[in-house]
Design a protein around this motif. Structure first.
Motif, mmCIF file in Angstrom:
data_model
loop_
_atom_site.group_PDB
_atom_site.id
_atom_site.type_symbol
_atom_site.label_atom_id
_atom_site.label_comp_id
_atom_site.label_asym_id
_atom_site.label_seq_id
_atom_site.Cartn_x
_atom_site.Cartn_y
_atom_site.Cartn_z
ATOM 1 N N VAL A 14 -71.392 -23.344 48.698
ATOM 2 C CA VAL A 14 -70.350 -22.553 48.022
ATOM 3 C C VAL A 14 -70.008 -21.352 48.893
ATOM 4 C CG1 VAL A 14 -69.674 -21.420 45.868
ATOM 5 C CG2 VAL A 14 -71.450 -23.165 45.843
ATOM 6 N N GLY B 279 -67.612 -17.804 49.037
ATOM 7 C CA GLY B 279 -66.690 -16.874 48.391
ATOM 8 C C GLY B 279 -65.704 -16.386 49.439
ATOM 9 N N GLY B 280 -65.684 -15.081 49.662
ATOM 10 C CA GLY B 280 -64.795 -14.529 50.678
ATOM 11 C C GLY B 280 -65.371 -14.639 52.081
ATOM 12 N N GLY B 281 -66.604 -15.111 52.207
ATOM 13 C CA GLY B 281 -67.224 -15.261 53.536
ATOM 14 C C GLY B 281 -67.553 -13.917 54.172
ATOM 15 N N THR B 282 -67.769 -12.870 53.338
ATOM 16 C CA THR B 282 -67.989 -11.534 53.902
ATOM 17 C C THR B 282 -69.461 -11.146 53.982
ATOM 18 O OG1 THR B 282 -67.851 -10.367 51.770
ATOM 19 C CG2 THR B 282 -65.776 -10.766 52.940
ATOM 20 N N ASN B 283 -70.345 -12.052 53.546
ATOM 21 C CA ASN B 283 -71.771 -11.744 53.648
ATOM 22 C C ASN B 283 -72.534 -12.924 54.226
ATOM 23 O OD1 ASN B 283 -73.569 -9.599 53.309
ATOM 24 N ND2 ASN B 283 -74.418 -10.477 51.444
ATOM 25 N N PRO C 294 -65.746 -5.907 50.238
ATOM 26 C CA PRO C 294 -64.828 -7.050 50.331
ATOM 27 C C PRO C 294 -65.427 -8.299 49.677
ATOM 28 C CG PRO C 294 -65.897 -6.673 52.446
ATOM 29 C CD PRO C 294 -66.427 -5.627 51.509
ATOM 30 N N THR D 161 -65.353 -11.865 47.007
ATOM 31 C CA THR D 161 -64.966 -12.306 45.666
ATOM 32 C C THR D 161 -65.974 -11.840 44.611
ATOM 33 O OG1 THR D 161 -66.254 -14.344 45.860
ATOM 34 C CG2 THR D 161 -63.968 -14.430 46.651
ATOM 35 N N ALA E 172 -70.019 -11.330 44.838
ATOM 36 C CA ALA E 172 -70.589 -10.026 44.478
ATOM 37 C C ALA E 172 -71.697 -10.206 43.437
ATOM 38 C CB ALA E 172 -69.500 -9.104 43.941
ATOM 39 N N ARG F 23 -73.484 -13.082 42.910
ATOM 40 C CA ARG F 23 -74.593 -13.805 43.557
ATOM 41 C C ARG F 23 -75.478 -12.859 44.358
ATOM 42 N NH1 ARG F 23 -76.620 -18.986 45.180
ATOM 43 N NH2 ARG F 23 -78.707 -18.259 44.865
ATOM 44 N N ALA G 36 -74.082 -7.330 44.553
ATOM 45 C CA ALA G 36 -73.543 -6.362 45.509
ATOM 46 C C ALA G 36 -73.549 -4.971 44.896
ATOM 47 C CB ALA G 36 -72.119 -6.762 45.892
ATOM 48 N N GLY G 37 -73.722 -3.993 45.751
ATOM 49 C CA GLY G 37 -73.748 -2.637 45.230
ATOM 50 C C GLY G 37 -73.850 -1.595 46.319
ATOM 51 N N ARG H 89 -80.022 -6.807 45.937
ATOM 52 C CA ARG H 89 -79.088 -7.760 46.572
ATOM 53 C C ARG H 89 -79.392 -9.229 46.216
ATOM 54 N NH1 ARG H 89 -77.242 -4.020 46.166
ATOM 55 N NH2 ARG H 89 -76.669 -2.404 47.636
ATOM 56 N N ILE I 177 -70.927 -20.252 40.467
ATOM 57 C CA ILE I 177 -70.542 -19.260 39.462
ATOM 58 C C ILE I 177 -69.037 -19.427 39.252
ATOM 59 C CG2 ILE I 177 -70.355 -16.790 38.935
ATOM 60 C CD1 ILE I 177 -72.802 -16.392 40.830
ATOM 61 N N ARG J 39 -67.400 6.005 52.407
ATOM 62 C CA ARG J 39 -67.508 4.671 53.016
ATOM 63 C C ARG J 39 -66.819 4.644 54.387
ATOM 64 N NH1 ARG J 39 -68.264 -0.795 51.676
ATOM 65 N NH2 ARG J 39 -69.022 -0.194 49.645
HETATM 66 C C1 LIG Z 1 -67.081 -4.222 55.867
HETATM 67 C C2 LIG Z 1 -68.062 -4.737 54.837
HETATM 68 C C3 LIG Z 1 -68.626 -3.849 53.931
HETATM 69 C C4 LIG Z 1 -69.543 -4.316 52.963
HETATM 70 N N1 LIG Z 1 -70.075 -3.424 52.095
HETATM 71 C C5 LIG Z 1 -70.971 -3.855 51.161
HETATM 72 C C6 LIG Z 1 -71.556 -2.929 50.230
HETATM 73 O O1 LIG Z 1 -71.263 -1.747 50.232
HETATM 74 N N2 LIG Z 1 -72.450 -3.416 49.329
HETATM 75 C C7 LIG Z 1 -72.793 -4.753 49.270
HETATM 76 O O2 LIG Z 1 -73.602 -5.143 48.419
HETATM 77 N N3 LIG Z 1 -72.240 -5.645 50.136
HETATM 78 C C8 LIG Z 1 -71.347 -5.233 51.064
HETATM 79 N N4 LIG Z 1 -70.803 -6.126 51.951
HETATM 80 C C9 LIG Z 1 -71.233 -7.541 51.904
HETATM 81 C C10 LIG Z 1 -70.320 -8.454 51.066
HETATM 82 O O3 LIG Z 1 -68.991 -7.985 51.101
HETATM 83 C C11 LIG Z 1 -70.746 -8.547 49.604
HETATM 84 O O4 LIG Z 1 -72.062 -9.038 49.486
HETATM 85 C C12 LIG Z 1 -69.790 -9.447 48.828
HETATM 86 O O5 LIG Z 1 -69.956 -9.229 47.461
HETATM 87 C C13 LIG Z 1 -69.951 -10.943 49.153
HETATM 88 O O6 LIG Z 1 -68.898 -11.640 48.497
HETATM 89 P P1 LIG Z 1 -68.235 -12.934 49.146
HETATM 90 O O7 LIG Z 1 -67.304 -13.493 48.133
HETATM 91 O O8 LIG Z 1 -67.649 -12.631 50.465
HETATM 92 O O9 LIG Z 1 -69.503 -13.876 49.280
HETATM 93 P P2 LIG Z 1 -69.837 -14.872 50.489
HETATM 94 O O10 LIG Z 1 -70.131 -14.070 51.702
HETATM 95 O O11 LIG Z 1 -68.803 -15.905 50.605
HETATM 96 O O12 LIG Z 1 -71.163 -15.555 49.948
HETATM 97 C C14 LIG Z 1 -72.362 -14.814 49.811
HETATM 98 C C15 LIG Z 1 -73.390 -15.700 49.094
HETATM 99 O O13 LIG Z 1 -72.955 -15.936 47.760
HETATM 100 C C16 LIG Z 1 -72.797 -17.326 47.492
HETATM 101 N N5 LIG Z 1 -71.614 -17.470 46.639
HETATM 102 C C17 LIG Z 1 -70.371 -16.957 46.837
HETATM 103 N N6 LIG Z 1 -69.565 -17.270 45.801
HETATM 104 C C18 LIG Z 1 -70.309 -17.977 44.941
HETATM 105 C C19 LIG Z 1 -70.036 -18.608 43.683
HETATM 106 N N7 LIG Z 1 -68.848 -18.542 43.095
HETATM 107 N N8 LIG Z 1 -71.036 -19.299 43.084
HETATM 108 C C20 LIG Z 1 -72.270 -19.384 43.653
HETATM 109 N N9 LIG Z 1 -72.581 -18.810 44.822
HETATM 110 C C21 LIG Z 1 -71.620 -18.122 45.472
HETATM 111 C C22 LIG Z 1 -72.635 -17.981 48.865
HETATM 112 O O14 LIG Z 1 -73.082 -19.324 48.838
HETATM 113 C C23 LIG Z 1 -73.522 -17.097 49.731
HETATM 114 O O15 LIG Z 1 -74.878 -17.483 49.593
HETATM 115 C C24 LIG Z 1 -69.882 -5.696 52.915
HETATM 116 C C25 LIG Z 1 -69.292 -6.582 53.833
HETATM 117 C C26 LIG Z 1 -68.398 -6.111 54.782
HETATM 118 C C27 LIG Z 1 -67.776 -7.089 55.748
#
Ligand SMILES: Cc1cc2nc3c(=O)[nH]c(=O)nc-3n(C[C@H](O)[C@H](O)[C@H](O)COP(=O)(O)OP(=O)(O)OC[C@H]3O[C@@H](n4cnc5c(N)ncnc54)[C@H](O)[C@@H]3O)c2cc1C
Length: 310
Positions: free
Chosen positions: A64, A66-70, A134, A136, A140, A142, A145-146, A181, A193, A219
């Motif tokens: 799965v 999401g936005g691919g940001t973690n 950033p 989805t 966040a 999963r 995030a915080g 986290r 989710i 930030r």
């Molecule tokens: C510039 C920058 C700043 C950031 N600042 C913070 C911060 O301040 N605090 C923080 O906590 N994080 C931060 N992050 C990390 C990241 O943005 C967060 O963790 C974000 O919430 C991940 O969301 P995503 O949709 O990109 O998840 P993804 O990176 O796509 O996925 C993360 C994990 O969640 C799982 N996942 C995603 N969507 C689902 C779903 N629908 N159902 C089940 N599993 C799922 C994926 O399989 C993977 O294991 C930052 C990232 C960047 C690039």
């Protein structure tokens, strides 16, 4: 690799909402990652359920995204089916609860910043901590995030999940185990989710906006947000020992392996300076771990999820 028969049923189910051998560098904030065998973006929850059930019957691995940001996707890419939720369009719904709060329900593929913006516009407190994060809502949740100002588990009241067996289940907050986290759900992997409900409280809008500006200024001053990264690479080993401080004190700001570099602004950010590979990021991360271990006797663990074939 998935075969021609699997490509056919995927095309039959999703039409142009599935692409094959798709470079994941196009779908991650680090702009790194080899090909996904199949990247599926279902348009409806029904399509998603059929996809998950079929993949399970056929024994195909499901990832799965999401936005691919973690995430750091390996250079070999992801085998099986990678599924994103961004194609399922649903509105953000608001409803008053009987304790003076407002319940906000949204599909997991909605961007977190949309929830933050809706809360600000409606004068609702609780989501300002997530401003600038950033990705989805699903990601966040999963990742729980915080920031120092709050975390998703603090506002979450329920999540709706698609189980690996294709059942849709709703879990209230008390059934979820919140950690640093991470959010533990009583369901086997790989689950999806689907939706989340969060509780916010009415507040003075001017005060909310001024708090939002203050948090965003902080930030912007501390993070290299304009660089392709996955946010903080390592988990903080303890609240008084942030990974960034340890990496900085180990003299690693600016360290690089190829185009993978440690930010000079925030030492816990590894960014892609151009053509970095996942291999280079992992080599740099190993070097950081080893140096911090030798210097402080502390083992850093990645916060970023490393996914794909190794
Ligand atoms: C510039 C920058 C700043 C950031 N600042 C913070 C911060 O301040 N605090 C923080 O906590 N994080 C931060 N992050 C990390 C990241 O943005 C967060 O963790 C974000 O919430 C991940 O969301 P995503 O949709 O990109 O998840 P993804 O990176 O796509 O996925 C993360 C994990 O969640 C799982 N996942 C995603 N969507 C689902 C779903 N629908 N159902 C089940 N599993 C799922 C994926 O399989 C993977 O294991 C930052 C990232 C960047 C690039």
């Amino acid at each position: 690799m998935i075969g021609e028969a699997d490509r056919k049923w995927l095309r039959d189910l999703l039409a142009d909402r599935v692409v094959f051998d798709e470079p994941m560098a196009r779908h991650t904030s680090l702009r790194i990652g080899g090909p996904a065998d199949a990247l599926a973006l279902p348009a409806t929850v029904d399509q998603l359920i059929r996809l998950v059930c079929r993949a399970r019957q056929k024994g195909l691995p499901l990832t799965v995204l999401g936005g691919g940001t973690n995430v750091l996707v390996t250079d070999k890419g992801i085998r099986g089916i990678t599924v994103g939720l961004g194609g399922i369009a649903t509105p953000v719904r608001l409803a008053a609860d009987n304790r003076g709060g407002v319940l906000v329900s949204a599909h997991a593929g909605v961007e977190t910043r949309r929830i933050c913006a809706t809360a600000l516009k409606k004068g609702l407190a609780g989501m300002n901590f997530a401003l600038g994060i950033p990705g989805t809502l699903g990601g966040a949740i999963r990742m729980n995030a915080g920031t120092a100002a709050g975390q998703m588990a603090g506002v979450l009241t329920a999540v709706t999940v698609l189980t690996p067996g294709g059942q849709v289940k709703r879990y209230p907050r008390w059934m979820l185990e919140a950690g640093y986290r991470r959010l533990g759900l009583p369901v086997k992997e790989p689950f999806v989710i689907l939706e989340a409900e969060i509780r916010l409280t009415p507040a003075n809008r001017d005060e909310l906006y001024s708090e939002a500006r203050r948090l965003m200024r902080r930030r912007t001053a501390s993070q290299p947000a304009w660089r392709p990264s996955a946010g903080c690479f390592f988990r903080n080993p303890a609240p008084d020992k942030p990974a960034g401080m340890l990496i900085d004190q180990a003299g690693l700001k600016g360290a690089a392996v190829g185009d993978a570099q440690v930010s000079t602004r925030h030492a816990n950010f590894i960014f892609n300076a151009g053509q970095a590979t996942a291999g280079q990021v992992l080599e740099l991360a190993d070097r950081i771990r080893e140096t911090v271990r030798q210097r402080f006797g502390i083992i850093l663990e990645p916060e970023v999820k490393i996914i794909g074939e190794t």
